[in-house]
Design a protein around this motif. Sequence first.
Motif, PDB file in Angstrom:
ATOM      1  N   LEU A 126     -64.693  41.677  41.339  1.00  0.00           N
ATOM      2  CA  LEU A 126     -64.913  41.560  42.788  1.00  0.00           C
ATOM      3  C   LEU A 126     -66.228  40.850  43.095  1.00  0.00           C
ATOM      4  CD1 LEU A 126     -64.128  45.015  44.338  1.00  0.00           C
ATOM      5  CD2 LEU A 126     -63.405  42.835  45.229  1.00  0.00           C
ATOM      6  N   ILE A 127     -67.252  41.219  42.310  1.00  0.00           N
ATOM      7  CA  ILE A 127     -68.581  40.633  42.520  1.00  0.00           C
ATOM      8  C   ILE A 127     -68.521  39.117  42.356  1.00  0.00           C
ATOM      9  CG2 ILE A 127     -70.973  40.590  41.640  1.00  0.00           C
ATOM     10  CD1 ILE A 127     -70.414  43.255  42.844  1.00  0.00           C
ATOM     11  N   LEU A 180     -62.336  37.720  49.137  1.00  0.00           N
ATOM     12  CA  LEU A 180     -62.043  39.126  48.832  1.00  0.00           C
ATOM     13  C   LEU A 180     -60.577  39.443  49.156  1.00  0.00           C
ATOM     14  CD1 LEU A 180     -65.284  40.960  50.067  1.00  0.00           C
ATOM     15  CD2 LEU A 180     -64.570  40.597  47.726  1.00  0.00           C
ATOM     16  N   VAL A 181     -60.093  38.869  50.267  1.00  0.00           N
ATOM     17  CA  VAL A 181     -58.678  39.059  50.626  1.00  0.00           C
ATOM     18  C   VAL A 181     -57.782  38.431  49.553  1.00  0.00           C
ATOM     19  CG1 VAL A 181     -56.891  38.357  52.288  1.00  0.00           C
ATOM     20  CG2 VAL A 181     -59.036  39.292  53.107  1.00  0.00           C
ATOM     21  N   TYR A 194     -58.523  37.916  46.451  1.00  0.00           N
ATOM     22  CA  TYR A 194     -58.654  38.749  45.254  1.00  0.00           C
ATOM     23  C   TYR A 194     -57.740  39.974  45.372  1.00  0.00           C
ATOM     24  CZ  TYR A 194     -60.913  41.544  41.606  1.00  0.00           C
ATOM     25  OH  TYR A 194     -61.160  42.302  40.496  1.00  0.00           O
ATOM     26  N   MET A 195     -57.793  40.605  46.552  1.00  0.00           N
ATOM     27  CA  MET A 195     -57.007  41.818  46.788  1.00  0.00           C
ATOM     28  C   MET A 195     -55.502  41.519  46.689  1.00  0.00           C
ATOM     29  SD  MET A 195     -57.843  44.255  49.960  1.00  0.00           S
ATOM     30  CE  MET A 195     -56.656  43.491  51.064  1.00  0.00           C
ATOM     31  N   GLU A 215     -49.945  43.369  39.866  1.00  0.00           N
ATOM     32  CA  GLU A 215     -49.470  44.711  39.506  1.00  0.00           C
ATOM     33  C   GLU A 215     -47.948  44.823  39.664  1.00  0.00           C
ATOM     34  OE1 GLU A 215     -51.667  47.503  41.832  1.00  0.00           O
ATOM     35  OE2 GLU A 215     -53.438  47.359  40.534  1.00  0.00           O
TER      36      GLU A 215
END
Lengths: 287, 177
Positions: B63-64, B89-90, B92-93, B100
Amino acid sequence: MQRQKVLFLKENYVLRILKNFMMAGLFIIALLLILVHKVDLGVISGISKGIFYITAPVLHVVTLPSEGLSYGYKKASEIMNVYEENERLKQENEELYLLKDSLRAVEAENILLKDVLHYYDIPKIKIRTARVIAETGNAFANALIIYLGDSASDIKPGYAVVGKDGLIGRIDIVSGKYARISLITDINSKIPVITAQSRDRGILIGTNSAELKLIFTPLLAELHKGDLLVTSGIGGGLPPDIPIARIKRTNTDTITAEPLYNPSKLEIVKILLYDIAPSKEILKELE
Amino acid sequence: MKSDFKNFLTSAKVFLVPTISILVLVILSYIPRTNDYWNFLRQTPFYIGIYFWQSQRPDAFHLISAFILGLFADVLGGVPLGINIVTFLVLYMLSVQCSERFNVKRFSYSWLLFSGIIFLTLIFKAILTSIFYRQLIPLTALMMEWLLTIALFPLMARIFIWVEKQYIHLEERYEKI
């Protein structure tokens, strides 16, 4: 089969919770940064300057080989066309000699009239030159990075940047020997303009595309395709009468314009050190 | 003691290689352009890089890293500080959620998923930027950026696969590329 009870939390589970907390934290920090940027506090400019200070020299080094190649190509094409260029310059020189004489007469008349009318000139504009080292624009912002060299100390955010055809943007950040220019096509750009022919005023706004929009024009404005738009100087941020764009389309609801500069041909730019605050002597005279 | 230091260096390398590889490609894309389409390619290494490294080597991309890349993208690109950070970040999410649920090791699935994820990300970024400026981002520019980013995915992915193979050990690879 009976399920086994787990007394301790699994490491993965703990890590997952921590990761979720971290993600939430980073989101909050990022949203706070946006809010602080909107409020326009000095903190943001400090962070931006810091990162810019590190990355701009790296960018400069990376672009050096391409700069060398383009210089070589330019020199080679100049040598190929030297004879035609010489002929063209001779002709232009003759025309300029004629123009020079008539300009001298106009200049003398101008001085006389200014004296009679007690006209105060706009402040003398100093010029600094800079080299374009990178273009960082995309669909969300349009910007350029320039190398200022030793003149960096004279440059302040907000100064106008012009190319050979007219205004290209304004200084956004100065850090070290580098500066970032926010181009007139950037969505954040709003420039008060006036048409060179009909003297109708308006605001020219960027749209992050190759077209600009002209808004807040008078109802009965006489605007035509091809009309030249120049800076009006209203607000004092930019000097007046710098060519900026030409009107491309005039519909009932939208007026679009095309910038005069070609982004792919920008190598050297001029920065106008325009400070609207009058000097002490002029202030005294006005009093 | 020596082996501890060696381990530290190896883990630092694993952590840094993805971020540096993305930044190198981004810096290369900032060389003054020769045509107008170049403008829409500037952010491509960021999007593809974040998705690629997160889905293929989640152990090496954190995340960093997405946060740091966002910070660089904001400062260099001239957009308000925070916009690219939130966007990355979005992204990445979304890629975490997709990796998954789907088989992202297969290249064709990965490419397809990327086109959907990047569409959502760009729309999110456009909404965020439009709210900030209180002005709509031109949709044509957005679509152009989306299409060019999807089109460049195989090329960029190849570069990142090469980087991974060269500098950090690769355990699983695409079935077919």
